[in-house]
Write an enzyme that holds these catalytic residues in place. Structure first.
Site, PDB file in Angstrom:
ATOM      1  N   GLU A 248       0.602  -1.157   0.107  1.00  0.00           N
ATOM      2  CA  GLU A 248       0.152  -0.112   0.001  1.00  0.00           C
ATOM      3  C   GLU A 248       0.967   1.181  -0.211  1.00  0.00           C
ATOM      4  O   GLU A 248      -0.223   2.365   1.064  1.00  0.00           O
ATOM      5  CB  GLU A 248      -0.857   0.306   0.924  1.00  0.00           C
ATOM      6  CG  GLU A 248      -0.254  -0.246   2.377  1.00  0.00           C
ATOM      7  CD  GLU A 248       0.211  -1.651   3.514  1.00  0.00           C
ATOM      8  OE1 GLU A 248       0.451  -1.224   3.900  1.00  0.00           O
ATOM      9  OE2 GLU A 248       0.257  -2.217   2.438  1.00  0.00           O
ATOM     10  N   HIS A 272      -8.703  -3.477  -1.532  1.00  0.00           N
ATOM     11  CA  HIS A 272      -7.773  -3.651   0.051  1.00  0.00           C
ATOM     12  C   HIS A 272      -6.963  -2.364   0.008  1.00  0.00           C
ATOM     13  O   HIS A 272      -6.381  -2.422   0.759  1.00  0.00           O
ATOM     14  CB  HIS A 272      -6.976  -5.003  -0.006  1.00  0.00           C
ATOM     15  CG  HIS A 272      -6.720  -5.393   1.295  1.00  0.00           C
ATOM     16  ND1 HIS A 272      -6.479  -5.401   2.444  1.00  0.00           N
ATOM     17  CD2 HIS A 272      -4.790  -4.894   1.437  1.00  0.00           C
ATOM     18  CE1 HIS A 272      -6.464  -5.488   3.554  1.00  0.00           C
ATOM     19  NE2 HIS A 272      -4.599  -5.234   3.278  1.00  0.00           N
ATOM     20  N   GLU A 273      -5.900  -2.532  -1.276  1.00  0.00           N
ATOM     21  CA  GLU A 273      -4.923  -1.608  -0.879  1.00  0.00           C
ATOM     22  C   GLU A 273      -5.077   0.201  -0.900  1.00  0.00           C
ATOM     23  O   GLU A 273      -4.331   0.791   0.007  1.00  0.00           O
ATOM     24  CB  GLU A 273      -3.954  -2.130  -1.760  1.00  0.00           C
ATOM     25  CG  GLU A 273      -3.199  -3.374  -1.928  1.00  0.00           C
ATOM     26  CD  GLU A 273      -2.808  -3.732  -0.441  1.00  0.00           C
ATOM     27  OE1 GLU A 273      -1.878  -2.752  -0.454  1.00  0.00           O
ATOM     28  OE2 GLU A 273      -2.750  -5.077  -0.762  1.00  0.00           O
ATOM     29  N   GLU A 295      -4.066  -4.475   9.227  1.00  0.00           N
ATOM     30  CA  GLU A 295      -4.652  -4.612   8.246  1.00  0.00           C
ATOM     31  C   GLU A 295      -6.108  -5.187   8.912  1.00  0.00           C
ATOM     32  O   GLU A 295      -6.688  -5.587   7.809  1.00  0.00           O
ATOM     33  CB  GLU A 295      -4.535  -6.055   8.229  1.00  0.00           C
ATOM     34  CG  GLU A 295      -2.300  -5.797   7.319  1.00  0.00           C
ATOM     35  CD  GLU A 295      -2.917  -5.346   6.377  1.00  0.00           C
ATOM     36  OE1 GLU A 295      -3.515  -5.560   5.213  1.00  0.00           O
ATOM     37  OE2 GLU A 295      -1.269  -4.806   5.890  1.00  0.00           O
ATOM     38  N   TYR A 358      -4.941 -10.553   9.698  1.00  0.00           N
ATOM     39  CA  TYR A 358      -6.150  -9.580   8.788  1.00  0.00           C
ATOM     40  C   TYR A 358      -7.553  -9.694   8.855  1.00  0.00           C
ATOM     41  O   TYR A 358      -8.963  -8.882   9.148  1.00  0.00           O
ATOM     42  CB  TYR A 358      -5.755  -9.955   7.645  1.00  0.00           C
ATOM     43  CG  TYR A 358      -4.582  -9.642   6.820  1.00  0.00           C
ATOM     44  CD1 TYR A 358      -4.222  -8.815   5.797  1.00  0.00           C
ATOM     45  CD2 TYR A 358      -3.216  -9.937   6.989  1.00  0.00           C
ATOM     46  CE1 TYR A 358      -3.078  -8.208   5.408  1.00  0.00           C
ATOM     47  CE2 TYR A 358      -2.166  -9.424   7.002  1.00  0.00           C
ATOM     48  CZ  TYR A 358      -2.409  -8.905   5.986  1.00  0.00           C
ATOM     49  OH  TYR A 358      -0.552  -8.621   5.336  1.00  0.00           O
TER      50      TYR A 358
END
Length: 562
Positions: A248, A272-273, A295, A358
């Site tokens: 990221e 996600h990033e 995360e 996560y």
């Protein structure tokens, strides 16, 4: 005095670096970077500045009374102790990296998509920035930076920062693990007003098609959690040796080419990033024991983006797969590694990169949302990102803010400090998967099934519910050994190893020799090592493939195949 961060030699409570100026030459011929970094800090009367390094050659330090490079620790590297002159506010370190730098991967032309030019990329998370820059390498220390990077004629350099030719500038304070660099045969394609993609020419068209929804994702998350604060959001598609799905880096996400499936079915990685632009980059874990704050929040945001852009059914499938993968991985982890706030004393922080921070972290947030309602939880998250913007925080900071702003009866201490998933967790459910299971039953009974509309997530579930799978029939009917979808192929190859399905072995060897993503490598090598024949195969393949893997992946597979 206790160190602020057990994974850093630096003592930022005494002297804290505020700004870096990098001036680097990329030497593909020697596989090194050489140049200097100028570190700016508040003028001080402290006697020394301590920086983190790993395997760097320190040539000189300007505007200092002297320096000493300490003994090397296998995890932390070596402290660089710089003796400061009274009132000093900057020093300049002239240095070069070594080919063994753990945060850099140098690729020869045959290892790239175009096969003509070499390629370099960095991967600084968790504590690898110190292998290519002497600095205070802690997520609790935020810095602005600028850089000049020179590369051979015909190649292009990019950094995770605003770009102006060969000069780059990051005006927002970021932790060191988000400083990133890449260089190679790169071209650019705009995706929208604020977004675009860099890739080798051979991959550019496919990448632009796959990432076409990037602007829609940006708008979706802005509507929920406030403005995007980093200017541009571009992506860089790396060669397949990249050890992660994505990284990221602000302004410039690094992404694996394994997500280029051709149907946008794997672009949850982009979601996600992108989400990290809020959770992780804007509000950052202060230590690596607090990694779940990066995360867990990001997986939760990722799923909300997917729901908004692609619909609830897609989100439900991805959340259900995530929960099942978490349960499978947690069963193989020691109890101490099944907690969110992980004890990493005397451990490499890379050890904490399991699904627990996560998926368990995201489950906690999903459970809070269920209790307080989505509207209240979204308002809380937006205020959280505003309140802690451009700060690094601890789990204790989060808990204090949550208890003050959004009191909840959820047993937070159990979730964060005890192993496993509490029984009150919000359990994601997918109606689409029930239909896949019914189709799997019909297929096992010998009936043809309609799969033309299936997504990657449905195919994965179809494979995972097979009991005593008829491998040859599955391959004949659905051609799994020839699929170009990396997620489906990985699941198929894992099943092939377990079932000793030899017709898939050529695809297995090709996959392990051309893909460096640790998420794929670790399960397959782990499964191969369970039998004597598999161990021989694993070691033979790894001898050939190892040079193409990143250091992070090498360290994992070295331990598995020893």
């Amino acid at each position: 005095m206790e160190p602020m961060d057990i994974h850093s030699w630096s003592q930022p409570e005494l002297v804290r670096v505020r700004h870096l100026e990098l001036d680097l030459d990329v030497r593909f011929d020697r596989k090194i970077l050489e140049g200097s970094v100028t570190l700016h800090f508040d003028p001080t009367t402290e006697p020394q500045l301590v920086l983190d390094t790993r395997d760097l050659e320190i040539h000189s330090v300007e505007n200092a009374a002297g320096f000493e490079l300490g003994a090397r620790d296998p995890i932390l590297g070596s402290p660089l102790r710089i003796r400061l002159s009274p009132g000093a506010g900057w020093v300049r370190v002239r240095y070069s990296t070594t080919p063994a730098a753990t945060g850099l991967q140098w690729l020869d032309p045959p290892q790239t998509a175009g096969k003509r030019y070499p390629f370099l990329y960095s991967q600084s998370q968790a504590i690898h920035a110190r292998s290519w820059i002497p600095l205070q390498d802690s997520p609790g220390v935020r810095i602005t930076f600028e850089g000049r990077v020179r590369v051979p004629s015909g190649l292009h350099a990019v950094m995770a920062a605003e770009r102006a030719g060969e000069h780059f500038r990051m005006q927002h304070p970021v932790p060191s693990y988000l400083i990133a660099l890449a260089a190679g045969d790169l071209e650019f394609r705009p995706l929208g007003e604020r977004s675009g993609v860099f890739a080798e020419p051979a991959l550019l068209d496919a990448a632009a098609r796959e990432f076409a929804d990037t602007e829609a994702m940006m708008r979706a998350v802005e509507e929920m959690y406030g403005p995007y604060r980093w200017g541009r959001y571009d992506l860089l598609v790396l060669p397949p040796s990249f050890p992660f799905g994505g990284m990221e880096n602000p302004c410039l996400t690094f992404a694996t080419p394994t997500i280029l499936a051709g149907d946008k079915s794997l672009v949850s990685l982009v979601a996600h990033e992108l989400a990290h632009s809020w959770s992780g980059n804007l509000v950052t874990n202060a230590t690596w024991s607090d990694f779940w704050l990066n995360e867990g929040f990001t997986v939760y945001l990722e799923r909300r983006i997917i729901e908004k852009v692609y619909g609830p059914a897609r989100e439900q499938m991805e959340a259900s797969l995530g929960r099942r993968e978490l349960d499978r991985e947690m069963a193989s982890l020691p109890e101490a590694d099944r907690v969110l706030h992980l004890n990493l004393e005397a451990r490499d922080p890379d050890d904490g990169c399991t699904l627990v921070p996560y998926e368990k972290g995201a489950l906690l947030l999903r459970t809070i949302e269920r209790e307080v309602g989505r509207e209240r939880f979204d308002a809380f998250l937006r205020s959280y990102f505003d309140h802690f913007a451009f700060q690094s925080i601890t789990t204790a900071d989060f808990l204090d803010y949550l208890r003050r702003e959004l009191p909840t009866a959820i047993p937070l201490e159990d979730w964060i400090f005890k192993p496993g998933v509490p029984p009150d967790a919000a359990d994601p459910h997918s109606g689409a998967f029930a239909l896949v299971e019914a189709a799997a039953t019909r297929w096992r009974q010998g009936h043809a099934i309609e799969t033309g509309h299936w997504t990657t997530q449905e195919w994965l579930h179809f494979l995972r519910v097979q009991e005593n799978p008829e491998m040859a029939r599955l391959d004949r009917d659905f051609h799994f050994s020839q699929t170009g979808n990396s997620e489906i192929l990985h699941q198929w190859l894992l099943m092939s190893v377990r079932a000793q399905y030899e017709p898939a072995y050529p695809a297995l060897e090709h996959f392990l020799c051309t893909v460096g993503r640790r998420k794929f490598l670790k399960p397959i090598y782990t499964e191969l090592m369970k039998t004597s024949e598999g161990r021989e195969r694993a070691r033979r393949i790894y001898r050939h493939a190892r040079a193409g893997y990143h250091h992070i992946a090498q360290a994992t597979i070295d331990a598995l195949t020893a």
